[in-house]
Design a protein around this motif. Sequence first.
Motif, mmCIF file in Angstrom:
data_model
loop_
_atom_site.group_PDB
_atom_site.id
_atom_site.type_symbol
_atom_site.label_atom_id
_atom_site.label_comp_id
_atom_site.label_asym_id
_atom_site.label_seq_id
_atom_site.Cartn_x
_atom_site.Cartn_y
_atom_site.Cartn_z
ATOM 1 N N TRP A 1 -5.464 -17.382 -16.254
ATOM 2 C CA TRP A 1 -4.250 -17.101 -15.474
ATOM 3 C C TRP A 1 -4.376 -15.787 -14.709
ATOM 4 O O TRP A 1 -3.892 -15.670 -13.578
ATOM 5 N N ASN A 2 -5.055 -14.817 -15.308
ATOM 6 C CA ASN A 2 -5.274 -13.556 -14.597
ATOM 7 C C ASN A 2 -6.148 -13.764 -13.362
ATOM 8 O O ASN A 2 -5.935 -13.136 -12.312
ATOM 9 N N ILE B 1 -3.947 -14.987 -10.708
ATOM 10 C CA ILE B 1 -3.122 -13.893 -10.189
ATOM 11 C C ILE B 1 -3.947 -12.996 -9.274
ATOM 12 O O ILE B 1 -3.520 -12.653 -8.160
ATOM 13 N N LEU C 1 1.999 -21.278 -12.333
ATOM 14 C CA LEU C 1 2.027 -19.818 -12.356
ATOM 15 C C LEU C 1 3.329 -19.289 -11.777
ATOM 16 O O LEU C 1 3.938 -18.359 -12.326
ATOM 17 N N GLU D 1 8.365 -12.970 -14.685
ATOM 18 C CA GLU D 1 7.635 -11.735 -14.412
ATOM 19 C C GLU D 1 7.098 -11.115 -15.694
ATOM 20 O O GLU D 1 5.989 -10.569 -15.724
ATOM 21 N N ARG E 1 3.836 -12.835 -16.605
ATOM 22 C CA ARG E 1 2.741 -12.424 -15.724
ATOM 23 C C ARG E 1 2.208 -11.047 -16.125
ATOM 24 O O ARG E 1 0.991 -10.819 -16.156
#
Length: 532
Positions: free
Chosen positions: A470-471, A474, A493, A498, A501
Motif C-alpha cells: 500500500w505504501n 501511495i 486506497l 487518512e 494511510r
Amino acid sequence: MAAKFTARTGGSLRFVLGDQLNRRVSSLIDLDLAHDTVLLVEVRDEATYVRHHKQKIAFLFAAMRHFAAELEAEGVTVDYVHLTDPDNAGSFTGELKRAVARHAPERVVVTEPGEWRVWDMMQDWRETLPVPLEIRSDNRFLCPREDFARWAEGRHHLRMETFYRGMRRRTGLLMDGGEPVGGRWNFDPDNRKRLPKGHRLPDRVGFQPDATTRETIALVEREFADHFGDLATFSWPVTRADALAALKHFIAVCLPTFGDYQDAMKAGAPYLYHALLSPPLNAGLLTAEEVCWAAERAYRDGSAPLNCVEGFIRQILGWREYVRGVYWARMPEYRETNALGAGRDLPWFYWSGVTKLNCIANVVADTRRHAYAHHIQRLMVTGNFALIAGLEPAQVEEWYLIVFADAYEWVELPNVHGMVLWADGGVMGSKPYAASGAYIDRMSDYCTGCAYDVKVKSGPDACPVNYLYWNFLIENEDKLAGNQRMMMPYRTLRGMGEHRRIEIQQDAARFLGSLRAEPDPDHQGDQTANAT
C-alpha cells in the motif's frame, strides 16, 4: 581433453563463446575439419565482471571442457585455453589476439553474442584484428534479432502476447491450420493452483559430476572462493547427452503436471515441476526449437494436457524469445530508465538470507544452494519485494545476474527491469506486478511459521509485504493512479481513511529504515561476500 593442440596456420579461426556450446551454432555450421581451428577460452574477466554464483562458473567451465572434448573426438582441432594457463590474458580480446598470432588464420568467425558489452568488444575486433571478422546471426533462437526489431519498430508498448501469437503462427507450434489448438492462445488462467497439502512431488533427475566436472568445481572453489553460492549440491547437466536426458525426464515426469502448479511455491522444494532446463538451454546444450517440439509432441500423443504444454511453450517461444528481442531492440539506453524513481539500496539479506521474512529467507537460501529459483519466486517474492520497497534497479539487476545459473544480461535485464521493477515505464508490462502478502500466502506455505502475521494489517507483527504494497501505491500515486489496470487497488486506497494511510506510511518508514545494505555485525557468520 583439449588442453594440448598442434597449432596450424591458415583456414578459419572459429571463436566459440561459453554460452554457444552447440555443434550446429552458426559459427561452426560450415566448419572445415582439414583447415579450421575452434577456439574456446576460460577467462577471468567473464567470471568476474559481476561475481557470478560459483555454480554458474563451474557449470560453464565444465560444459566448455566437455564440448571441447566432443569436438576433438569428431576430429576437430581445438585450441582450449584454461583459466590457469600462465599466459592467459584474462579477457576475450586478449585471448583472441593471442590465438590469431598463433594460428595466422585467414579470418575469424564468431556467432553474435548474447550481451551488449561483448557486442561492443566485437565491434572493436573488427577494427583491431589483423584479419577479417565475420559475425553471424545466432541460429539457436527462433526469432532473429532483425525480425524482432522490425516487429517492434514504431511501437512504444511491446506486448509479449502479441509477439507470442505471431511466433505460434510462424513456427506452427500448437496450431491447427491458422487457429490455436484448443481454440485459445493462452491457458494461463488454468495454471494458478496452490500445491495441495501432502502433495507428493516427483524425484528429480540430477547428474553426478564426473572427473572433468569435479576438476572445474575444485578450480572454482579455489579461484572464486569469495563469490556467492555453494557448490556441494552441483548436479547440472554439462554435456549434450545429459541435457537431452534432462529434457526427456521433464517431458515424461513433470510436464503433465507442470502447468497446474507452475505458480505454486513451497518451502524446501525449490524445483516442484519446473523444467530446470534454462541453464543448458541458455548455454547451447539444448535449442529452443527442440525443447518446444518435444513438449508439443507430448500433447499430440496424449501424454501431457494442453494447459501444461501451452504454459511451458509460452515460457520459451513467448517469454524467452521476447525478452531477447526487447533487449536487443532497446539497448543500450534501456538499462538507464527508472520510471518510478526507485533508489533504495539492496538489503544485505538478499545475500545472507538472514531476515524474518520467511518467503525471502527461503528463496535466498535455495538460490545460494542451487543457483536456481523458479519464475514465480523470482517475480513475486524477491522481485515483488524489490518493487514495493523501491530498490534501485541497477542494484537489483546486478543481484539477479549474479545469483542464477541461467542468468545472462539478455534475459535477466528485460525480465527484471521491465517485468519485475516496471523501470521501463510500461514498455513490457501494462502495469507493475505489485502484490501484497495475501498473494504469497495464497500460492505458498511461506507464511506458515513466519515471524510476521500476514493477517495483521499494522504494527511490528504485521507482514511488511502488506503495508509496503500500500505504501508503494501511495508513493507512486502520481505515476500509477491513471493506469487502467490499477483502478481497483487505487479505488480501495482512496476508500481508506487518512488515519489508515498515515499508519501504512509510518509502518513502511519504520521497516525500510531498518534495512541494512551491509552485513549485520550480529550475523557475521551468516554472511556471504557481496558481488559489488
